[in-house]
Write a protein that holds these residues in place. Sequence first.
Motif, PDB file in Angstrom:
ATOM      1  N   THR A  50      -7.764  40.806  91.321  1.00  0.00           N
ATOM      2  CA  THR A  50      -8.619  40.633  90.147  1.00  0.00           C
ATOM      3  C   THR A  50      -9.854  41.499  90.326  1.00  0.00           C
ATOM      4  O   THR A  50     -10.590  41.350  91.309  1.00  0.00           O
ATOM      5  CB  THR A  50      -9.020  39.159  89.980  1.00  0.00           C
ATOM      6  OG1 THR A  50      -7.830  38.365  89.902  1.00  0.00           O
ATOM      7  CG2 THR A  50      -9.831  38.964  88.705  1.00  0.00           C
ATOM      8  N   GLN A  61      -8.500  42.792  83.871  1.00  0.00           N
ATOM      9  CA  GLN A  61      -8.993  42.383  85.188  1.00  0.00           C
ATOM     10  C   GLN A  61      -7.882  42.435  86.225  1.00  0.00           C
ATOM     11  O   GLN A  61      -8.138  42.712  87.396  1.00  0.00           O
ATOM     12  CB  GLN A  61      -9.600  40.981  85.134  1.00  0.00           C
ATOM     13  CG  GLN A  61     -10.936  40.902  84.427  1.00  0.00           C
ATOM     14  CD  GLN A  61     -11.536  39.518  84.479  1.00  0.00           C
ATOM     15  OE1 GLN A  61     -11.195  38.704  85.336  1.00  0.00           O
ATOM     16  NE2 GLN A  61     -12.434  39.225  83.558  1.00  0.00           N
ATOM     17  N   CYS A  88     -17.629  41.199  82.561  1.00  0.00           N
ATOM     18  CA  CYS A  88     -16.336  40.526  82.676  1.00  0.00           C
ATOM     19  C   CYS A  88     -16.235  39.446  81.608  1.00  0.00           C
ATOM     20  O   CYS A  88     -17.179  38.665  81.424  1.00  0.00           O
ATOM     21  CB  CYS A  88     -16.178  39.914  84.062  1.00  0.00           C
ATOM     22  SG  CYS A  88     -16.146  41.146  85.386  1.00  0.00           S
ATOM     23  N   ARG A  89     -15.115  39.404  80.930  1.00  0.00           N
ATOM     24  CA  ARG A  89     -14.908  38.448  79.851  1.00  0.00           C
ATOM     25  C   ARG A  89     -13.496  37.866  79.939  1.00  0.00           C
ATOM     26  O   ARG A  89     -12.564  38.532  80.391  1.00  0.00           O
ATOM     27  CB  ARG A  89     -15.107  39.117  78.484  1.00  0.00           C
ATOM     28  CG  ARG A  89     -16.523  39.649  78.243  1.00  0.00           C
ATOM     29  CD  ARG A  89     -17.512  38.525  78.079  1.00  0.00           C
ATOM     30  NE  ARG A  89     -18.867  38.982  77.777  1.00  0.00           N
ATOM     31  CZ  ARG A  89     -19.820  39.150  78.700  1.00  0.00           C
ATOM     32  NH1 ARG A  89     -19.555  38.901  79.972  1.00  0.00           N
ATOM     33  NH2 ARG A  89     -21.026  39.545  78.343  1.00  0.00           N
ATOM     34  N   SER A  90     -13.323  36.621  79.468  1.00  0.00           N
ATOM     35  CA  SER A  90     -12.005  35.995  79.466  1.00  0.00           C
ATOM     36  C   SER A  90     -11.076  36.674  78.463  1.00  0.00           C
ATOM     37  O   SER A  90      -9.862  36.680  78.619  1.00  0.00           O
ATOM     38  CB  SER A  90     -12.121  34.501  79.151  1.00  0.00           C
ATOM     39  OG  SER A  90     -12.752  34.308  77.896  1.00  0.00           O
ATOM     40  N   ASP A  91     -11.637  37.262  77.420  1.00  0.00           N
ATOM     41  CA  ASP A  91     -10.922  38.095  76.459  1.00  0.00           C
ATOM     42  C   ASP A  91     -12.000  38.880  75.716  1.00  0.00           C
ATOM     43  O   ASP A  91     -13.201  38.636  75.892  1.00  0.00           O
ATOM     44  CB  ASP A  91     -10.082  37.257  75.495  1.00  0.00           C
ATOM     45  CG  ASP A  91      -9.022  38.086  74.753  1.00  0.00           C
ATOM     46  OD1 ASP A  91      -9.001  39.325  74.922  1.00  0.00           O
ATOM     47  OD2 ASP A  91      -8.231  37.500  74.003  1.00  0.00           O
ATOM     48  N   HIS A 148      -6.271  40.033  77.058  1.00  0.00           N
ATOM     49  CA  HIS A 148      -6.205  39.830  78.504  1.00  0.00           C
ATOM     50  C   HIS A 148      -7.601  39.513  79.024  1.00  0.00           C
ATOM     51  O   HIS A 148      -8.606  39.867  78.394  1.00  0.00           O
ATOM     52  CB  HIS A 148      -5.708  41.099  79.234  1.00  0.00           C
ATOM     53  CG  HIS A 148      -4.389  41.599  78.765  1.00  0.00           C
ATOM     54  ND1 HIS A 148      -3.191  41.075  79.198  1.00  0.00           N
ATOM     55  CD2 HIS A 148      -4.080  42.599  77.893  1.00  0.00           C
ATOM     56  CE1 HIS A 148      -2.198  41.727  78.628  1.00  0.00           C
ATOM     57  NE2 HIS A 148      -2.699  42.650  77.827  1.00  0.00           N
ATOM     58  N   ARG A 149      -7.662  38.883  80.201  1.00  0.00           N
ATOM     59  CA  ARG A 149      -8.945  38.821  80.891  1.00  0.00           C
ATOM     60  C   ARG A 149      -9.410  40.253  81.107  1.00  0.00           C
ATOM     61  O   ARG A 149      -8.625  41.098  81.548  1.00  0.00           O
ATOM     62  CB  ARG A 149      -8.814  38.090  82.225  1.00  0.00           C
ATOM     63  CG  ARG A 149      -8.676  36.576  82.099  1.00  0.00           C
ATOM     64  CD  ARG A 149      -8.640  35.919  83.466  1.00  0.00           C
ATOM     65  NE  ARG A 149      -7.459  36.301  84.197  1.00  0.00           N
ATOM     66  CZ  ARG A 149      -7.365  36.305  85.529  1.00  0.00           C
ATOM     67  NH1 ARG A 149      -8.407  35.964  86.274  1.00  0.00           N
ATOM     68  NH2 ARG A 149      -6.238  36.650  86.122  1.00  0.00           N
TER      69      ARG A 149
END
Length: 297
Positions: free
Chosen positions: A103, A148, A122-125, A173-174
């Motif tokens: 990751t 990620q 960084c983002r979850s989506d 995606h992440r």
Amino acid sequence: MSTIGFLACETTMPSAGERRGDAFEHDLMIAALEPAFAAEGLDLQVIDWEAPLEAFDGFELVMLGTAWNYQDKAEAFLARLEALAARGITVCNSPEAVHWNATKTYLRELAEGGAATVPTLCRSDVARAELEEAFDHFDCDRLVVKRQVGAGALDQELIDRNALPPRDWRFGHRAMIQPFLPAIRDEGELSFIFIDGELSHALRKLPGKGDYRIQSLYGGTESVHAPASDEAAAARAIVEALPFDRPLYARIDMLRGESGALMVMEAELIEPYLYPEQGPDLGDRLARAIATRVSSK
């Protein structure tokens, strides 16, 4: 003679019905490694990482090779590495290193330790709102959105502030969001290949005409780079900052920032292509390092 496994996947194996467009890089790696390994008393065997566990009987060590589909099967891949290690097979690089490196938020950890890294959110989506936020955050006109957990620029997107996607767009995606840095086209990405903690060789990777991605799948090209002492030191500092014992191999990908200093784009520890064409003694270096590991078991 010790048997060493080179983990490949369904689309890099020579026996695959339809191989990836960059599978020739697998062939170049094997051609560089086989004679050097034989000279050290090592029998190199290419094997699909998803083969039955029993197929690995008799292997003393496996290197992760061209397991280039792992990003879509990350949990299964890590579970397989741990299963191989549990059978007494040395796994290079280790499951611990793979877990940390899989990751790309590891960049945040490196930055917190003082490394210069490419600025990243960084983002979850990512939806359009996150893009607008990132353009303002970085004060830039172009963004690169990456997975990620990913490799080879899979699903990566370059987005212009003046050509935003539709309002219902989602990346899916992440994600990591980074400003596009012109150095990728002007100077190129510099990659430093380390074997057992020592610099083997370095290269410059430039994108093909009309693209920004440096992978061969997209027309990217490579050439030998003779690093200045400060460049080599910057890359070595990243290897020394890794939170585990010295890996068998590491590829440190760097890009020059506006200040002139090199920044880490990625520290590739899982299955990076190691560019044997630019490092003619790569096979010998890897063979010696592996022979040492096997003899010390």
